[in-house]
Design a protein around this motif. Sequence first.
Motif, mmCIF file in Angstrom:
data_model
loop_
_atom_site.group_PDB
_atom_site.id
_atom_site.type_symbol
_atom_site.label_atom_id
_atom_site.label_comp_id
_atom_site.label_asym_id
_atom_site.label_seq_id
_atom_site.Cartn_x
_atom_site.Cartn_y
_atom_site.Cartn_z
ATOM 1 N N ARG A 45 0.835 -1.209 0.000
ATOM 2 C CA ARG A 45 0.000 0.000 0.000
ATOM 3 C C ARG A 45 0.865 1.253 0.000
ATOM 4 N N GLU B 142 -0.718 6.858 3.023
ATOM 5 C CA GLU B 142 -1.930 7.663 2.853
ATOM 6 C C GLU B 142 -1.762 9.037 3.500
ATOM 7 N N PHE C 183 3.170 12.652 -0.231
ATOM 8 C CA PHE C 183 2.023 12.571 -1.129
ATOM 9 C C PHE C 183 2.484 12.741 -2.575
ATOM 10 N N GLN D 290 0.710 4.947 10.397
ATOM 11 C CA GLN D 290 -0.348 4.329 9.593
ATOM 12 C C GLN D 290 -0.774 2.993 10.199
ATOM 13 N N GLN E 234 -10.588 6.177 8.639
ATOM 14 C CA GLN E 234 -9.569 7.229 8.605
ATOM 15 C C GLN E 234 -10.079 8.470 7.877
ATOM 16 N N TYR F 164 -8.859 11.543 5.571
ATOM 17 C CA TYR F 164 -7.728 11.889 4.721
ATOM 18 C C TYR F 164 -7.642 13.396 4.479
#
Length: 270
Positions: A141, A144, A154, A219, A229, A231
């Motif tokens: 993954r 995030e 990001f 995370q 969650q 974001y």
Amino acid sequence: MLDLGNRKSIYQPEQQGLKFPDLPEFDTPAEERKHRKERLVAACRFFAQQGFDYGFAGHLTIRDPERPELYWTNPMAVHFANVNMSNLILVDHKGQVVEGEYAVNRAGFVLHANVHEAHPDIIAMCHAHTVYGTAFCALGRPIEPITQDACAFFEDHVIIGDEAGAVAVENHAGSNVAAAFKGVKAALHQNHGLLTASRHSIDSCAFWFAALERCCQQQLMVDATGHKQTYVTPDRARYSREHVGSEYIGWLHFQAVYEQLAKEQPDMFD
């Protein structure tokens, strides 16, 4: 976009005469080489301080300023806490030790040499087998944008799934890692661990590695709560990345680390 004038970051003071870290300038390649080696050693000591050691695993590299086809790295089977100026080794892209008494970490050579050779703009790389980063990489993954810290990565990291879990000891094994590091500062190598690269400094590279490990830990902790969650929106995540996720900011963070290490561990300059 904020108008920063001649400043590299909003964190640089507009008021004149205040103490604030300045980017180094060098008169000779020898001066720059000494500086890079000092910061490489400090980065290794920082990794030891953060508990990033795992036997002989883990390797940090910085290009030589005068001979960019060569890079300095930590010696094989020497604990991060015992790396100093005198035991660093200089290695070429074929894995040959050009200067120094110690052997090179085979996996480190395969991964780092491929990246350095494929990307002349990348001057530093870091990799270690950390607890949270390695665990998070097993999930396949991305990081995030759940915190301001996470926003620093990001759209600035990739997941490498090819040859996941296979130890990189054959020359071709580093090619997928090299290909992935186009325009990003970090990679999550699935079933393996974290890697960071810098086009700026080993300072920045080392700090962002530690920051990435911290994001993985956060995370996993948030996941463990079982709660949904929240974001950060993409536009706000990009804004935060611009101001807290740059190479310069990574370098700036590391200056506090370096000063403390230089004060507490003067033997690193031996």
